[in-house]
Design a protein around this motif. Sequence first.
Motif, PDB file in Angstrom:
ATOM      1  N   VAL A 149     -82.811 -44.076 -58.517  1.00 35.94           N
ATOM      2  CA  VAL A 149     -82.381 -42.752 -58.975  1.00 35.94           C
ATOM      3  C   VAL A 149     -83.547 -41.774 -58.936  1.00 35.94           C
ATOM      4  CG1 VAL A 149     -81.561 -41.447 -60.967  1.00 35.94           C
ATOM      5  CG2 VAL A 149     -80.475 -43.618 -60.374  1.00 35.94           C
ATOM      6  N   VAL A 150     -84.702 -42.194 -59.456  1.00 33.01           N
ATOM      7  CA  VAL A 150     -85.877 -41.324 -59.419  1.00 33.01           C
ATOM      8  C   VAL A 150     -86.291 -41.060 -57.972  1.00 33.01           C
ATOM      9  CG1 VAL A 150     -88.316 -41.112 -60.065  1.00 33.01           C
ATOM     10  CG2 VAL A 150     -86.674 -42.099 -61.682  1.00 33.01           C
ATOM     11  N   GLY A 151     -86.236 -42.106 -57.134  1.00 36.22           N
ATOM     12  CA  GLY A 151     -86.586 -41.935 -55.731  1.00 36.22           C
ATOM     13  C   GLY A 151     -85.696 -40.933 -55.027  1.00 36.22           C
ATOM     14  N   LEU A 152     -84.412 -40.915 -55.345  1.00 35.98           N
ATOM     15  CA  LEU A 152     -83.491 -39.952 -54.736  1.00 35.98           C
ATOM     16  C   LEU A 152     -83.899 -38.517 -55.072  1.00 35.98           C
ATOM     17  CD1 LEU A 152     -80.042 -41.702 -55.324  1.00 35.98           C
ATOM     18  CD2 LEU A 152     -81.224 -41.410 -53.138  1.00 35.98           C
ATOM     19  N   PHE A 153     -84.315 -38.286 -56.299  1.00 35.35           N
ATOM     20  CA  PHE A 153     -84.768 -36.950 -56.686  1.00 35.35           C
ATOM     21  C   PHE A 153     -86.063 -36.563 -55.968  1.00 35.35           C
ATOM     22  CE2 PHE A 153     -81.948 -37.612 -60.357  1.00 35.35           C
ATOM     23  CZ  PHE A 153     -81.308 -36.377 -60.393  1.00 35.35           C
TER      24      PHE A 153
END
Length: 272
Positions: A149-153
């Motif tokens: 999720v953090v990587g997607l941002f």
Amino acid sequence: MSHSTETGAPVDSDTFRPTDGAREPASVSSRILAQGKYETLAMLKNGEQLMLLILFPLMALFGLAFTGFLDGWAEQFGGSRIDVAMPGVLALCAMSTALSGQGIATGFDRRYGVLRFLSTTPLGRGGLVAGKAVAVLTVVAIQYVVMGVVGLFLGWKPDVPGFLLSLPALVLGVAAFTAVGLLVAGTVRAEATLAVVNTLWVVLAALGGSLIPAHHFPGGGSWFIELLPSGALGEALRAGMLAHHVAWGPHLVLIAWIVIAGLAARRWFKWS
């Protein structure tokens, strides 16, 4: 036809089982899942463990995403920094959970007699180990979601082949680091386990080829780094997630660590 036992509970005369007020014993799978749930919650409720399991990998993810350490690999695979950073961070997650998290927990359970007690219950030694494996895999799955999720941002662009190829590498990596963690936890004192696994975590995270590929290190030591479980897991994940192929060499290295460390733990592990 039924009759009563000395305690007054009706018993079926054909099966000799209580017909009222009795409970069937839990199945083996139920015991293992219950132990896995307990181990998972114990890790997630511990503040120090959360720093190791979530905060430190996130710091590594941000650090690699906003620095130029991996620019060469990003150009080679035609991806961004975050694309190249994600496999190494997932390798760090597996190492944090299986080596440090489970190793420390097992060491102190052994010190306080918890392992010896649980090994004499219906759960048994095999069920206890299986429960720990369930907990480690569950926590790694949670880490995968959080990092993803953090990587997607941050601009990570995952794909289905990369995700699917990352799963067997992660499972092998978790098994290898769990075997090493149990070997340490079962052979030295709890305080020594704390020092050993934390030192191993720092050294392998910085120099073990998980976050930064072995080929980035100067000299001829890259071959040695690739033989470490951290280096093998990092290479296996990068090959699967970036190049979309199975790197058989790193997978075989992980299997070798599972066999060697597992047999050593089985031979020398002390339950009390």
